[in-house]
Design a protein around this motif. Structure first.
Motif, PDB file in Angstrom:
ATOM      1  N   VAL A  18      26.412 -53.632  77.232  1.00  0.00           N
ATOM      2  CA  VAL A  18      26.641 -54.931  76.586  1.00  0.00           C
ATOM      3  C   VAL A  18      27.015 -54.744  75.118  1.00  0.00           C
ATOM      4  O   VAL A  18      27.957 -55.378  74.612  1.00  0.00           O
ATOM      5  CB  VAL A  18      25.384 -55.818  76.734  1.00  0.00           C
ATOM      6  N   LEU A  19      26.318 -53.875  74.418  1.00  0.00           N
ATOM      7  CA  LEU A  19      26.602 -53.641  73.001  1.00  0.00           C
ATOM      8  C   LEU A  19      27.974 -53.008  72.804  1.00  0.00           C
ATOM      9  O   LEU A  19      28.710 -53.376  71.878  1.00  0.00           O
ATOM     10  CB  LEU A  19      25.514 -52.763  72.386  1.00  0.00           C
ATOM     11  N   GLU A  20      28.330 -52.069  73.663  1.00  0.00           N
ATOM     12  CA  GLU A  20      29.652 -51.448  73.577  1.00  0.00           C
ATOM     13  C   GLU A  20      30.752 -52.484  73.799  1.00  0.00           C
ATOM     14  O   GLU A  20      31.755 -52.510  73.075  1.00  0.00           O
ATOM     15  CB  GLU A  20      29.770 -50.330  74.613  1.00  0.00           C
ATOM     16  N   GLU A  21      30.571 -53.339  74.790  1.00  0.00           N
ATOM     17  CA  GLU A  21      31.572 -54.362  75.085  1.00  0.00           C
ATOM     18  C   GLU A  21      31.651 -55.391  73.957  1.00  0.00           C
ATOM     19  O   GLU A  21      32.748 -55.859  73.597  1.00  0.00           O
ATOM     20  CB  GLU A  21      31.247 -55.046  76.402  1.00  0.00           C
ATOM     21  N   ALA A  22      30.503 -55.732  73.381  1.00  0.00           N
ATOM     22  CA  ALA A  22      30.486 -56.682  72.263  1.00  0.00           C
ATOM     23  C   ALA A  22      31.234 -56.121  71.064  1.00  0.00           C
ATOM     24  O   ALA A  22      31.990 -56.840  70.387  1.00  0.00           O
ATOM     25  CB  ALA A  22      29.044 -57.019  71.893  1.00  0.00           C
ATOM     26  N   ASP A  23      31.035 -54.845  70.784  1.00  0.00           N
ATOM     27  CA  ASP A  23      31.768 -54.218  69.674  1.00  0.00           C
ATOM     28  C   ASP A  23      33.264 -54.205  69.961  1.00  0.00           C
ATOM     29  O   ASP A  23      34.086 -54.498  69.078  1.00  0.00           O
ATOM     30  CB  ASP A  23      31.269 -52.784  69.458  1.00  0.00           C
ATOM     31  N   ARG A  25      35.025 -56.186  71.840  1.00  0.00           N
ATOM     32  CA  ARG A  25      35.638 -57.518  71.867  1.00  0.00           C
ATOM     33  C   ARG A  25      35.321 -58.351  70.630  1.00  0.00           C
ATOM     34  O   ARG A  25      35.698 -59.508  70.533  1.00  0.00           O
ATOM     35  CB  ARG A  25      35.191 -58.270  73.133  1.00  0.00           C
ATOM     36  N   GLU A  26      34.601 -57.757  69.691  1.00  0.00           N
ATOM     37  CA  GLU A  26      34.245 -58.443  68.434  1.00  0.00           C
ATOM     38  C   GLU A  26      33.498 -59.743  68.705  1.00  0.00           C
ATOM     39  O   GLU A  26      33.813 -60.803  68.167  1.00  0.00           O
ATOM     40  CB  GLU A  26      35.491 -58.689  67.577  1.00  0.00           C
ATOM     41  N   VAL A  27      32.502 -59.633  69.583  1.00  0.00           N
ATOM     42  CA  VAL A  27      31.603 -60.750  69.882  1.00  0.00           C
ATOM     43  C   VAL A  27      30.226 -60.418  69.322  1.00  0.00           C
ATOM     44  O   VAL A  27      29.688 -59.342  69.598  1.00  0.00           O
ATOM     45  CB  VAL A  27      31.496 -60.995  71.404  1.00  0.00           C
ATOM     46  N   ARG A  28      29.661 -61.311  68.545  1.00  0.00           N
ATOM     47  CA  ARG A  28      28.328 -61.069  68.008  1.00  0.00           C
ATOM     48  C   ARG A  28      27.287 -61.580  68.994  1.00  0.00           C
ATOM     49  O   ARG A  28      27.124 -62.780  69.192  1.00  0.00           O
ATOM     50  CB  ARG A  28      28.142 -61.756  66.650  1.00  0.00           C
ATOM     51  N   VAL A  29      26.598 -60.661  69.625  1.00  0.00           N
ATOM     52  CA  VAL A  29      25.508 -61.007  70.541  1.00  0.00           C
ATOM     53  C   VAL A  29      24.223 -61.078  69.730  1.00  0.00           C
ATOM     54  O   VAL A  29      23.863 -60.133  69.035  1.00  0.00           O
ATOM     55  CB  VAL A  29      25.380 -59.949  71.658  1.00  0.00           C
ATOM     56  N   GLY A  45      26.961 -57.073  83.023  1.00  0.00           N
ATOM     57  CA  GLY A  45      26.701 -57.266  81.595  1.00  0.00           C
ATOM     58  C   GLY A  45      27.977 -57.269  80.788  1.00  0.00           C
ATOM     59  O   GLY A  45      28.172 -58.108  79.886  1.00  0.00           O
ATOM     60  N   ARG A  46      28.869 -56.323  81.081  1.00  0.00           N
ATOM     61  CA  ARG A  46      30.151 -56.281  80.361  1.00  0.00           C
ATOM     62  C   ARG A  46      30.954 -57.563  80.600  1.00  0.00           C
ATOM     63  O   ARG A  46      31.570 -58.103  79.677  1.00  0.00           O
ATOM     64  CB  ARG A  46      30.967 -55.071  80.818  1.00  0.00           C
TER      65      ARG A  46
END
Length: 310
Positions: free
Chosen positions: A51-56, A58-62, A272-273
């Motif tokens: 999830v953290l890798e995908e957020a980075d 896609r530039e999404v702040r989780v 999660g991704r």
């Protein structure tokens, strides 16, 4: 018998007006944000890393991740790793209290979800408390609660110092919350953040917002077993009515992975991704349709976020 108008006036006098149209909420999180993203079903450290890798990427702040299998389904090492990652990234790591009626030997929970997350008998209440103590000892500062009595007991344990005073107690979507008076009850029992029913209109959300200043959690994409609908184009109206609100990214057409584990292979990670990708879609749409809401304050480890302490 009072008229409908008189009944509505009565509930308004009691602090719960009936709203025909949503009113805009001016309330915000402690860092000034109107909304945050929550990624649910983050079932262990491998899923959290994905999830953290995908957020980075896609530039999404989780801001928050939540887990559904329960504390009892994680090893100490897994909980400690998740807590460490959350502390490093300034993200709330929320874990469900494990024992629940749906996994017990009773029959009612097999027929209806209405009691699925309840603690069946006092021994199960004690097991939930054991889960809470263990998670907090390992650094977790946010727990997902599905039972009213357990919620009240955990709040008492917070107040007497047995549990951390800043522990976030998040109510489960399995504990139905559909109106302002119920929101008031949960607030008084010790809830920190309120997971509301998935099908509420913006006007319903505004009624709940009028009853409490606690953050509201709402699925924008709803799992099939909770209704299975997608509300991306309502995001701006939802934020305006419910702020401060956690936007939860569930998935339609996805398998139920509870309780999770290695036997499911890569499925939890890929789910999660995809939830992060859904958040990116919402983020883009919000920037296009309501740019005044799309801008978020810079991350600052806000005090109202249950960031692990390790």
């Amino acid at each position: 018998m009072p008229t409908l108008t008189e009944l509505h006036a009565l509930t308004a006098r009691l602090g719960h007006p009936v709203l025909r149209a949503p009113s805009d909420s001016t309330a915000r999180f402690s860092d000034g944000s109107a909304y945050r993203f929550e990624i649910p079903s983050v079932e262990g450290p491998e899923v959290l890393l994905a999830v953290l890798e995908e957020a980075d990427r896609r530039e999404v702040r989780v801001d928050r991740t939540s887990q559904g299998s329960g504390v009892m389904m994680l090893t100490d090492a897994e909980i400690s790793t998740m807590a460490k990652l959350g502390a490093e990234r300034g993200i709330e790591i929320n874990l469900f209290l494990g024992p629940r009626a749906a996994w017990d030997t009773g029959g009612q929970a097999k027929l209806t979800q209405a009691v699925g997350a309840a603690a069946r008998g006092n021994a199960m209440v004690a097991a939930c408390v054991a889960d809470a103590l263990r998670a907090c000892d390992l650094g977790i500062r946010s727990l997902l609660v599905g039972d009213l009595g357990v919620l009240e007991i955990l709040d008492r344990l917070k107040r007497d110092g047995t549990l951390p005073a800043g522990l976030v107690l998040k109510t489960s979507v399995l504990m139905p919350l559909t109106n302002g008076p119920t929101a008031g009850v949960l607030s008084r029992l010790g809830a920190s953040t309120l997971n509301v029913a998935t099908d509420l209109s913006p006007a319903h959300l505004a009624e709940i917002r009028a009853a409490t200043d606690l953050p509201i959690d709402l699925y924008l994409e709803v799992p099939d077993d909770q209704g299975g609908f997608i509300r991306f184009y309502e995001t701006a109206e939802i934020i305006k009515a419910a702020a401060p609100v956690y936007l939860k990214m569930g998935l339609r057409n996805a398998p139920n992975i509870y309780p999770s584990g290695g036997h499911l292979g890569a499925v939890p990670k890929e789910l999660g991704r995809e939830r992060v990708r859904r958040a990116a879609l919402v983020q883009r749409l919000l920037g296009e349709l309501a740019p005044e809401l799309a801008t978020r304050s810079a991350p600052s480890r806000p005090k109202d976020l249950g960031i692990p302490e390790v």
